[in-house]
Design an enzyme around this catalytic site. Structure first.
Site, PDB file in Angstrom:
ATOM      1  N   ASN A  15      -7.307   1.159   9.857  1.00 26.06           N
ATOM      2  CA  ASN A  15      -8.319   1.730  10.745  1.00 26.06           C
ATOM      3  C   ASN A  15      -9.365   0.658  11.015  1.00 26.06           C
ATOM      4  O   ASN A  15      -9.585  -0.221  10.182  1.00 26.06           O
ATOM      5  CB  ASN A  15      -9.030   2.895  10.040  1.00 26.06           C
ATOM      6  CG  ASN A  15      -8.277   4.205  10.200  1.00 26.06           C
ATOM      7  OD1 ASN A  15      -7.539   4.395  11.162  1.00 26.06           O
ATOM      8  ND2 ASN A  15      -8.472   5.109   9.262  1.00 26.06           N
TER       9      ASN A  15
ATOM     10  N   ALA B  39      -1.064   7.162   1.724  1.00 26.09           N
ATOM     11  CA  ALA B  39      -0.620   8.108   2.744  1.00 26.09           C
ATOM     12  C   ALA B  39       0.131   7.400   3.886  1.00 26.09           C
ATOM     13  O   ALA B  39       1.257   7.798   4.238  1.00 26.09           O
ATOM     14  CB  ALA B  39      -1.847   8.837   3.295  1.00 26.09           C
ATOM     15  N   VAL B  40      -0.461   6.339   4.425  1.00 25.14           N
ATOM     16  CA  VAL B  40       0.173   5.660   5.566  1.00 25.14           C
ATOM     17  C   VAL B  40       1.455   4.955   5.125  1.00 25.14           C
ATOM     18  O   VAL B  40       2.495   5.034   5.799  1.00 25.14           O
ATOM     19  CB  VAL B  40      -0.826   4.668   6.229  1.00 25.14           C
ATOM     20  CG1 VAL B  40      -0.133   3.811   7.273  1.00 25.14           C
ATOM     21  CG2 VAL B  40      -1.992   5.427   6.851  1.00 25.14           C
TER      22      VAL B  40
ATOM     23  N   ASN C 116      -9.995  18.159  10.250  1.00 22.29           N
ATOM     24  CA  ASN C 116     -10.254  17.599  11.582  1.00 22.29           C
ATOM     25  C   ASN C 116     -10.516  18.693  12.634  1.00 22.29           C
ATOM     26  O   ASN C 116     -11.174  18.455  13.637  1.00 22.29           O
ATOM     27  CB  ASN C 116      -9.073  16.744  12.034  1.00 22.29           C
ATOM     28  CG  ASN C 116      -8.938  15.478  11.209  1.00 22.29           C
ATOM     29  OD1 ASN C 116      -9.752  15.224  10.313  1.00 22.29           O
ATOM     30  ND2 ASN C 116      -7.929  14.672  11.496  1.00 22.29           N
TER      31      ASN C 116
ATOM     32  N   GLU D 271     -13.810   3.416   4.479  1.00 30.00           N
ATOM     33  CA  GLU D 271     -13.653   2.319   5.452  1.00 30.00           C
ATOM     34  C   GLU D 271     -14.811   2.299   6.459  1.00 30.00           C
ATOM     35  O   GLU D 271     -14.670   1.760   7.556  1.00 30.00           O
ATOM     36  CB  GLU D 271     -12.317   2.477   6.185  1.00 30.00           C
ATOM     37  CG  GLU D 271     -11.139   2.306   5.252  1.00 30.00           C
ATOM     38  CD  GLU D 271      -9.795   2.379   5.946  1.00 30.00           C
ATOM     39  OE1 GLU D 271      -8.971   1.479   5.761  1.00 30.00           O
ATOM     40  OE2 GLU D 271      -9.576   3.355   6.683  1.00 30.00           O
TER      41      GLU D 271
ATOM     42  N   GLY E  65       0.845  -1.186   0.000  1.00 34.37           N
ATOM     43  CA  GLY E  65       0.000   0.000   0.000  1.00 34.37           C
ATOM     44  C   GLY E  65       0.881   1.236   0.000  1.00 34.37           C
ATOM     45  O   GLY E  65       1.488   1.564   1.015  1.00 34.37           O
TER      46      GLY E  65
ATOM     47  N   LYS F  58      -8.982   4.028  19.377  1.00 40.03           N
ATOM     48  CA  LYS F  58      -8.843   4.667  18.060  1.00 40.03           C
ATOM     49  C   LYS F  58     -10.113   4.471  17.226  1.00 40.03           C
ATOM     50  O   LYS F  58     -10.557   5.375  16.534  1.00 40.03           O
ATOM     51  CB  LYS F  58      -7.614   4.125  17.314  1.00 40.03           C
ATOM     52  CG  LYS F  58      -7.492   4.717  15.903  1.00 40.03           C
ATOM     53  CD  LYS F  58      -6.096   4.709  15.383  1.00 40.03           C
ATOM     54  CE  LYS F  58      -6.026   4.957  13.886  1.00 40.03           C
ATOM     55  NZ  LYS F  58      -6.312   6.321  13.472  1.00 40.03           N
TER      56      LYS F  58
ATOM     57  N   ASN G  71     -13.927  10.730  11.449  1.00 38.24           N
ATOM     58  CA  ASN G  71     -13.899  10.405  10.017  1.00 38.24           C
ATOM     59  C   ASN G  71     -15.211  10.703   9.296  1.00 38.24           C
ATOM     60  O   ASN G  71     -15.214  11.476   8.327  1.00 38.24           O
ATOM     61  CB  ASN G  71     -13.434   8.959   9.813  1.00 38.24           C
ATOM     62  CG  ASN G  71     -11.970   8.786  10.172  1.00 38.24           C
ATOM     63  OD1 ASN G  71     -11.444   9.535  10.992  1.00 38.24           O
ATOM     64  ND2 ASN G  71     -11.290   7.835   9.578  1.00 38.24           N
TER      65      ASN G  71
END
Ligand code: KPL
Length: 305
Positions: free
Chosen positions: A108, A10-11, A205, A269, A7, A187, A195
């Site tokens: 997530n 971003a992460v 955010n 997600e 992947g 989390k 989200n």
């Protein structure tokens, strides 16, 4: 040590940058040849805020597709796909893992760690609970917009490899924890508010702390998840309302991952975050009406494309 990251979003980019700071050049693994070629040609960049503005760092990685990976090759695998791509990614990559390889799910929501454990066993599987805000600037550039503390844990006593992994990812300020379930739920609950609300309201955010009405709604969503976690028997390591405020403050300049998905017309997600709370809450007889409404709203947005 050969480290793979599945992947390259971003992460994945943030993880690769963190590894670079420990002198490791990871293998970023792609499904699409086009994406791999573009990244090999143009490179990958992470913009990081600094006191005098922001600095763009070149991320140093090998770009490779699944089918180019040799068998028995990787020692550590970081799975940074979207939650809904996790199963396929993991199963395609298993042959590339060395005999003693270990893997970390960075998704997530719920279900990914459980799946990883079914394939590798509990001692070789861990979850990274990442509290960092990263968003896509363009196809080869991401921006790090805030970083809180992150946690790494397992469903068994933390194995020695966990501490070593936290060390090589020290940039992310990772703490190895005994109670991974508590941190995962913490989390999950925070994500269940930030989200979908930022995705529906098309806001950063910061809206959670800057707009009292949104803050009130977010707190009510958090309360539902908190009650579900109590019914499940999970002890949260901190008050989730305070965590909500802390995470929103630490990532105030970030566009949440769900906001980014919705803006780009991608799948979200939601099933793994609010959908998971709804599923478990309904089974246990907890009122999860707000989570249900948010799930339906996000699904309605998704279905419009
Ligand atoms: O996990 C996140 C996400 O966007 O998915 C947070 C921590 C809320 C950062 O935006």
């Amino acid at each position: 040590m050969r480290v793979g990251i599945v992947g390259g979003g971003a992460v994945g980019t943030l993880l690769a940058y963190a590894l670079n700071l420990s002198g490791i050049k990871p293998f970023i693994i792609y499904r699409s040849r086009d994406k791999k070629s573009r990244r090999s040609r143009e490179g990958l960049k992470l913009q990081v805020a600094s006191s005098g503005g922001s600095v763009v760092h070149q991320v140093n990685a090998y770009h490779i597709t699944y089918d180019e990976l040799p068998d028995n090759f990787l020692d550590l695998l970081l799975i940074a796909t979207k939650a809904y791509d996790f199963r396929e990614a993991l199963l395609s990559i298993v042959p590339a893992l060395s005999k003693d390889a270990v893997a970390i799910s960075c998704q997530n929501g719920l279900w990914s760690l459980e799946l990883l454990e079914k394939v590798l066993g509990k001692e070789k599987s861990a979850a990274l609970i990442l509290n960092a805000g990263v968003y896509e600037v363009n196809e080869v550039t991401y921006s790090l917009a805030g970083c809180g503390s992150s946690y790494l844990g397992q469903h068994c006593r933390p194995q020695p490899w966990l501490m070593k992994t936290a060390e090589i990812l020290h940039f992310l300020n990772i703490r190895v924890v005994d109670d991974v379930e508590g941190y995962r739920w913490l989390k999950l609950i925070v994500n269940s508010a930030i989200n979908p609300l930022t995705a529906i309201l098309r806001a950063k955010n910061s809206i959670i702390i800057d707009n009292p009405l949104v803050g009130k709604l977010a707190a009510k969503v958090v309360l539902e998840g908190w009650l579900v976690s109590r019914e499940v028997g999970v002890t949260l390591p901190r008050n989730p309302i305070i965590e909500l405020i802390n995470v929103a403050a630490a990532t105030r300049e970030n566009y949440s991952s769900m906001y980014q998905d919705v803006i780009k017309g991608r799948r979200t997600e939601i099933d793994y975050i609010n959908g998971a709370i709804v599923e478990i809450g309904e089974r246990l007889g907890v009122n999860i009406v707000l989570n249900k409404v948010l799930t339906l709203l996000i699904k309605s947005i998704e279905s419009r494309g």
